[in-house]
Motif scaffolding. Structure first.
Motif, PDB file in Angstrom:
ATOM      1  N   ASN A 290       0.848  -1.191   0.173  1.00  0.00           N
ATOM      2  CA  ASN A 290      -0.057   0.152   0.003  1.00  0.00           C
ATOM      3  C   ASN A 290       0.807   1.228   0.142  1.00  0.00           C
ATOM      4  O   ASN A 290       0.324   2.465   0.192  1.00  0.00           O
ATOM      5  CB  ASN A 290      -1.048  -0.047   1.022  1.00  0.00           C
ATOM      6  N   ALA A 291       2.388   1.045  -0.201  1.00  0.00           N
ATOM      7  CA  ALA A 291       3.284   2.129  -0.090  1.00  0.00           C
ATOM      8  C   ALA A 291       4.496   1.816  -0.902  1.00  0.00           C
ATOM      9  O   ALA A 291       4.509   0.895  -1.273  1.00  0.00           O
ATOM     10  CB  ALA A 291       3.600   2.685   1.319  1.00  0.00           C
ATOM     11  N   GLY A 292       4.893   2.884  -1.365  1.00  0.00           N
ATOM     12  CA  GLY A 292       6.237   2.568  -2.128  1.00  0.00           C
ATOM     13  C   GLY A 292       7.211   3.680  -1.971  1.00  0.00           C
ATOM     14  O   GLY A 292       7.014   4.876  -1.474  1.00  0.00           O
ATOM     15  N   LEU A 293       8.346   3.407  -2.278  1.00  0.00           N
ATOM     16  CA  LEU A 293       9.246   4.539  -2.297  1.00  0.00           C
ATOM     17  C   LEU A 293       9.552   5.376  -3.386  1.00  0.00           C
ATOM     18  O   LEU A 293       9.653   4.868  -4.580  1.00  0.00           O
ATOM     19  CB  LEU A 293      10.967   3.708  -1.960  1.00  0.00           C
ATOM     20  N   ARG A 294       9.934   6.777  -3.136  1.00  0.00           N
ATOM     21  CA  ARG A 294       9.897   7.678  -4.226  1.00  0.00           C
ATOM     22  C   ARG A 294      11.196   8.550  -4.054  1.00  0.00           C
ATOM     23  O   ARG A 294      11.520   9.098  -2.980  1.00  0.00           O
ATOM     24  CB  ARG A 294       8.705   8.686  -4.304  1.00  0.00           C
ATOM     25  N   PHE A 295      12.080   8.236  -5.080  1.00  0.00           N
ATOM     26  CA  PHE A 295      13.422   8.778  -5.088  1.00  0.00           C
ATOM     27  C   PHE A 295      13.481  10.329  -5.552  1.00  0.00           C
ATOM     28  O   PHE A 295      12.950  10.452  -6.720  1.00  0.00           O
ATOM     29  CB  PHE A 295      14.499   7.956  -5.634  1.00  0.00           C
ATOM     30  N   SER A 319      11.580  -5.182  -3.737  1.00  0.00           N
ATOM     31  CA  SER A 319      12.041  -5.633  -5.209  1.00  0.00           C
ATOM     32  C   SER A 319      12.079  -4.432  -6.152  1.00  0.00           C
ATOM     33  O   SER A 319      12.824  -4.652  -6.893  1.00  0.00           O
ATOM     34  CB  SER A 319      10.981  -6.646  -5.881  1.00  0.00           C
ATOM     35  N   THR A 320      11.288  -3.157  -5.513  1.00  0.00           N
ATOM     36  CA  THR A 320      11.628  -1.991  -6.438  1.00  0.00           C
ATOM     37  C   THR A 320      12.992  -1.530  -6.264  1.00  0.00           C
ATOM     38  O   THR A 320      13.008  -0.279  -6.893  1.00  0.00           O
ATOM     39  CB  THR A 320      10.345  -1.251  -5.974  1.00  0.00           C
ATOM     40  N   ALA A 350       5.791  -8.488 -16.026  1.00  0.00           N
ATOM     41  CA  ALA A 350       5.939  -7.191 -16.783  1.00  0.00           C
ATOM     42  C   ALA A 350       5.062  -6.298 -16.563  1.00  0.00           C
ATOM     43  O   ALA A 350       5.295  -4.972 -16.399  1.00  0.00           O
ATOM     44  CB  ALA A 350       5.927  -7.683 -18.268  1.00  0.00           C
ATOM     45  N   ASP A 351       3.744  -6.739 -16.563  1.00  0.00           N
ATOM     46  CA  ASP A 351       2.882  -5.617 -15.991  1.00  0.00           C
ATOM     47  C   ASP A 351       2.934  -4.926 -14.575  1.00  0.00           C
ATOM     48  O   ASP A 351       2.732  -3.839 -14.219  1.00  0.00           O
ATOM     49  CB  ASP A 351       1.274  -6.483 -16.172  1.00  0.00           C
ATOM     50  N   ARG A 357       6.629   1.488 -12.424  1.00  0.00           N
ATOM     51  CA  ARG A 357       7.378   2.608 -13.105  1.00  0.00           C
ATOM     52  C   ARG A 357       6.517   3.700 -13.283  1.00  0.00           C
ATOM     53  O   ARG A 357       6.706   4.776 -13.138  1.00  0.00           O
ATOM     54  CB  ARG A 357       7.800   2.085 -14.489  1.00  0.00           C
ATOM     55  N   ALA A 358       4.976   3.558 -13.599  1.00  0.00           N
ATOM     56  CA  ALA A 358       4.155   4.622 -13.652  1.00  0.00           C
ATOM     57  C   ALA A 358       3.909   5.358 -12.379  1.00  0.00           C
ATOM     58  O   ALA A 358       3.442   6.470 -12.448  1.00  0.00           O
ATOM     59  CB  ALA A 358       2.668   3.900 -14.320  1.00  0.00           C
ATOM     60  N   LEU A 359       3.848   4.542 -11.322  1.00  0.00           N
ATOM     61  CA  LEU A 359       3.623   5.156 -10.135  1.00  0.00           C
ATOM     62  C   LEU A 359       4.985   5.850  -9.536  1.00  0.00           C
ATOM     63  O   LEU A 359       4.824   6.492  -8.671  1.00  0.00           O
ATOM     64  CB  LEU A 359       3.331   4.040  -9.008  1.00  0.00           C
ATOM     65  N   GLY A 360       6.007   5.543 -10.260  1.00  0.00           N
ATOM     66  CA  GLY A 360       7.192   6.383  -9.751  1.00  0.00           C
ATOM     67  C   GLY A 360       7.875   5.916  -8.414  1.00  0.00           C
ATOM     68  O   GLY A 360       8.406   6.594  -7.640  1.00  0.00           O
ATOM     69  N   VAL A 361       7.729   4.565  -8.404  1.00  0.00           N
ATOM     70  CA  VAL A 361       8.464   4.125  -6.895  1.00  0.00           C
ATOM     71  C   VAL A 361       9.410   2.903  -7.240  1.00  0.00           C
ATOM     72  O   VAL A 361       9.505   1.985  -6.610  1.00  0.00           O
ATOM     73  CB  VAL A 361       7.095   3.405  -6.118  1.00  0.00           C
ATOM     74  N   VAL A 362      10.331   3.307  -8.153  1.00  0.00           N
ATOM     75  CA  VAL A 362      11.305   2.477  -8.612  1.00  0.00           C
ATOM     76  C   VAL A 362      12.534   3.123  -8.439  1.00  0.00           C
ATOM     77  O   VAL A 362      12.582   4.231  -8.918  1.00  0.00           O
ATOM     78  CB  VAL A 362      11.235   1.887 -10.189  1.00  0.00           C
ATOM     79  N   ALA A 363      13.564   2.467  -7.841  1.00  0.00           N
ATOM     80  CA  ALA A 363      14.862   3.121  -7.825  1.00  0.00           C
ATOM     81  C   ALA A 363      15.412   3.452  -8.805  1.00  0.00           C
ATOM     82  O   ALA A 363      15.181   2.882  -9.847  1.00  0.00           O
ATOM     83  CB  ALA A 363      15.923   2.209  -6.956  1.00  0.00           C
ATOM     84  N   PRO A 364      16.031   4.852  -9.123  1.00  0.00           N
ATOM     85  CA  PRO A 364      16.301   5.345 -10.363  1.00  0.00           C
ATOM     86  C   PRO A 364      17.378   4.818 -11.158  1.00  0.00           C
ATOM     87  O   PRO A 364      17.539   4.485 -12.132  1.00  0.00           O
ATOM     88  CB  PRO A 364      16.791   6.763  -9.926  1.00  0.00           C
ATOM     89  N   TYR A 365      18.272   4.042 -10.341  1.00  0.00           N
ATOM     90  CA  TYR A 365      19.492   3.203 -10.864  1.00  0.00           C
ATOM     91  C   TYR A 365      18.833   2.063 -11.716  1.00  0.00           C
ATOM     92  O   TYR A 365      19.395   1.534 -12.457  1.00  0.00           O
ATOM     93  CB  TYR A 365      20.425   2.998 -10.027  1.00  0.00           C
ATOM     94  N   LEU A 366      17.558   1.658 -11.381  1.00  0.00           N
ATOM     95  CA  LEU A 366      16.910   0.416 -12.165  1.00  0.00           C
ATOM     96  C   LEU A 366      16.384   1.088 -13.525  1.00  0.00           C
ATOM     97  O   LEU A 366      15.907   0.207 -14.283  1.00  0.00           O
ATOM     98  CB  LEU A 366      15.842  -0.175 -11.182  1.00  0.00           C
ATOM     99  N   ASP A 367      16.211   2.411 -13.438  1.00  0.00           N
ATOM    100  CA  ASP A 367      15.485   2.848 -14.874  1.00  0.00           C
ATOM    101  C   ASP A 367      16.185   2.641 -16.381  1.00  0.00           C
ATOM    102  O   ASP A 367      15.769   2.655 -17.282  1.00  0.00           O
ATOM    103  CB  ASP A 367      15.219   4.298 -14.603  1.00  0.00           C
ATOM    104  N   ASP A 368      17.606   2.043 -16.004  1.00  0.00           N
ATOM    105  CA  ASP A 368      18.303   2.302 -17.385  1.00  0.00           C
ATOM    106  C   ASP A 368      18.235   0.717 -17.617  1.00  0.00           C
ATOM    107  O   ASP A 368      18.728   0.543 -18.761  1.00  0.00           O
ATOM    108  CB  ASP A 368      19.835   2.541 -17.138  1.00  0.00           C
ATOM    109  N   GLN A 369      17.404   0.015 -16.984  1.00  0.00           N
ATOM    110  CA  GLN A 369      17.223  -1.187 -17.449  1.00  0.00           C
ATOM    111  C   GLN A 369      16.241  -1.472 -18.690  1.00  0.00           C
ATOM    112  O   GLN A 369      15.016  -0.629 -18.518  1.00  0.00           O
ATOM    113  CB  GLN A 369      16.645  -2.385 -16.510  1.00  0.00           C
TER     114      GLN A 369
END
Length: 379
Positions: A290-295, A319-320, A350-351, A357-369
C-alpha cells in the motif's frame, strides 16, 4: 552523617529519567539522535571526572557519575540500531573539545580549564537533538526530559546548600539545566505525564500521545516480528515519511545479512542507505504493497499507493530497489498475490514492472534497464 534530602531527590529523578527513556527506546516511542548520545556518553564521563577533581567531596559529583554511567548504558542500547558514518562538523568540534579536555586534564594537569572546556561542549552535544526535535518534536516524546530538568534543579539546590562557590561549581549544573529544560519546552511540558509518554490503548491500537499528527505510526508485533501500522488514515499519494540513514559504499555493506538484521536500502549501483535506527527500519515488505519509495532530489520518501486506513500495516515492495545479483529471500507477507520470494526488480511480472514505473516508485538506478518484452501469443 545525615543525607541531604535534595541529593536523594536529584538521584531519584535522574535515574528515573534514564530508566523511562530506555523503556521508550526499546518500545520505539522515542527516536533519539545517535550523534547527541554518542557525544554525551564521552563528554559526561569526562565531565564527571573533572567535576570531582575541581570540586572534591561535593555530593552532587556522585549525581554526575551516576548520570554518566546511565548515559553510557542508553548509548550502548542504541548501538545495535546505529551504523558508522562520517562525523558532522558539530560532532567533530565536540569530539575535538573532549580530546583537548583530556589532554589538559591528564598530561598538563589543568583540571579547571579541562572542566570548563567540556562544559562549553555540552550545548554542542545537544545541537543534533535540538535539530531533530525542531523537525519533529514527537521524536523525543518522553517524561525523561522533565525528570532530568527537575533533577538538575535539585542538584543545584544541593550545590547551594553545600555552600558551593565559583564558576567551577555551578557552570556544568546550570548548562545542563538549561539544555534539558530547552528540550522539555520544545517537546511540551505535558510530556512529564507517563501516561502521555507510554501511550494508552484504544480499540486495540496504541495511541502514542497528543502529537499523533507529527508521529502517525505505531509499532506492533506480527508473525514477521516488529511492523509499522498507521495510527491515522492516509490518502493515496500522500507522503508518509522520509527514509534516512548514512550512505554506505557497496563494498562496506556486511554480507550474509537477512531478516531483521538486513536494514540496508540500495539507492544506487554502488551505494546503500544504512539503518537509521528509526521507524523506517521496521517497515516490512509486501507483494501487494500500500506504499512505495519515491526517490527525489530532496531524499527518499515513502508514499501511499492507495488509501491507508488507521490500524492498517504499512508495507512496500522491496523488489523495487533490487537489481540482478542482489540476494533473494523467502517471502511470507501473507498477501493473496504473494510471490513466495523477494527477488530483483527484473524478475517481476512485466505488468507489475510497468505499474511500479508508472507510479514512480522504482529506484532510479534501475530505470536504465530495458522495458520487459511481452511475447505475443500466436493466433
Amino acid at each position: 552523617m545525615s543525607v541531604e534530602p535534595w541529593f536523594i531527590v536529584a538521584m531519584v529523578l535522574s535515574l528515573s529519567g534514564y530508566g523511562i527513556y530506555l523503556a521508550g527506546l526499546r518500545r520505539h516511542l522515542v527516536e533519539p539522535s545517535r550523534a547527541s548520545w554518542l557525544i554525551w556518553a564521552v563528554a559526561t564521563g569526562i565531565e564527571a571526572a573533572t567535576y570531582l577533581a575541581v570540586n572534591p567531596g561535593r555530593p552532587q559529583g556522585l549525581v554526575f557519575v551516576v548520570s554518566a554511567l546511565s548515559c553510557i548504558v542508553v548509548t550502548l542500547a542504541m548501538w545495535r540500531r546505529s551504523r558508522w558514518s562520517r562525523p558532522s562538523t558539530t560532532e567533530t568540534v565536540c569530539m575535538a573539545a573532549s580530546l583537548a579536555a583530556i589532554i589538559l586534564w591528564l598530561p598538563l594537569q589543568e583540571t579547571f580549564w579541562a572542566h570548563m572546556l567540556v562544559v562549553g561542549a555540552v550545548p554542542l552535544g545537544f545541537w543534533p537533538t535540538w535539530a531533530s526535535v525542531w523537525e519533529d518534536r514527537a521524536r523525543e516524546r518522553s517524561p525523561a526530559w522533565g525528570l532530568w530538568t527537575l533533577g538538575d534543579l535539585a542538584t543545584l539546590f544541593v550545590a547551594v546548600r553545600s555552600h558551593g562557590f565559583g564558576v567551577g561549581e555551578y557552570a556544568y549544573i546550570l548548562v545542563e539545566l538549561l539544555c534539558h529544560a530547552s528540550v522539555w519546552l520544545m517537546v511540551g511540558l505535558s510530556t512529564i505525564s507517563p501516561l502521555r509518554a507510554f501511550g494508552v490503548r484504544k480499540e486495540g491500537l496504541r495511541i502514542l500521545d497528543a502529537y499523533v499528527p507529527a508521529n502517525p505510526f505505531a509499532v506492533r508485533e506480527t508473525h514477521l516480528g516488529k511492523a509499522v501500522f498507521a495510527a491515522r488514515g492516509f490518502a493515496r499519494g500522500e507522503t508518509l515519511l522520509r527514509f534516512s540513514g548514512p550512505t554506505v559504499p557497496a563494498t562496506r555493506v556486511p554480507g550474509r545479512l537477512s531478516g531483521a538484521a538486513d536494514r540496508f536500502l540500495r539507492i544506487a549501483r554502488d551505494r546503500y542507505m544504512g539503518p537509521s535506527g528509526r521507524i523506517d527500519d521496521l517497515i516490512n515488505h509486501s507483494c501487494a504493497p500500500n506504499a512505495g519509495l519515491r526517490f527525489t532530489d530532496d531524499g527518499v520518501f515513502l508514499v501511499a499507493l492507495a488509501t491507508i486506513e488507521s490500524g492498517e500495516e504499512v508495507a512496500w515492495d522491496y523488489s523495487t530497489t533490487l537489481a540482478d545479483g542482489d540476494g533473494t529471500m523467502t517471502c511470507a507477507c501473507g498477501a493473496a498475490a504473494c510471490r513466495g520470494r523477494i527477488g530483483p526488480f527484473a524478475e517481476l511480472p512485466a505488468d507489475t514492472q510497468r505499474r511500479y514505473r508508472a507510479l514512480g516508485v522504482v529506484a532510479p538506478y534501475l530505470d536504465d534497464q530495458p522495458e520487459p518484452v511481452v511475447q505475443e501469443r500466436a493466433a
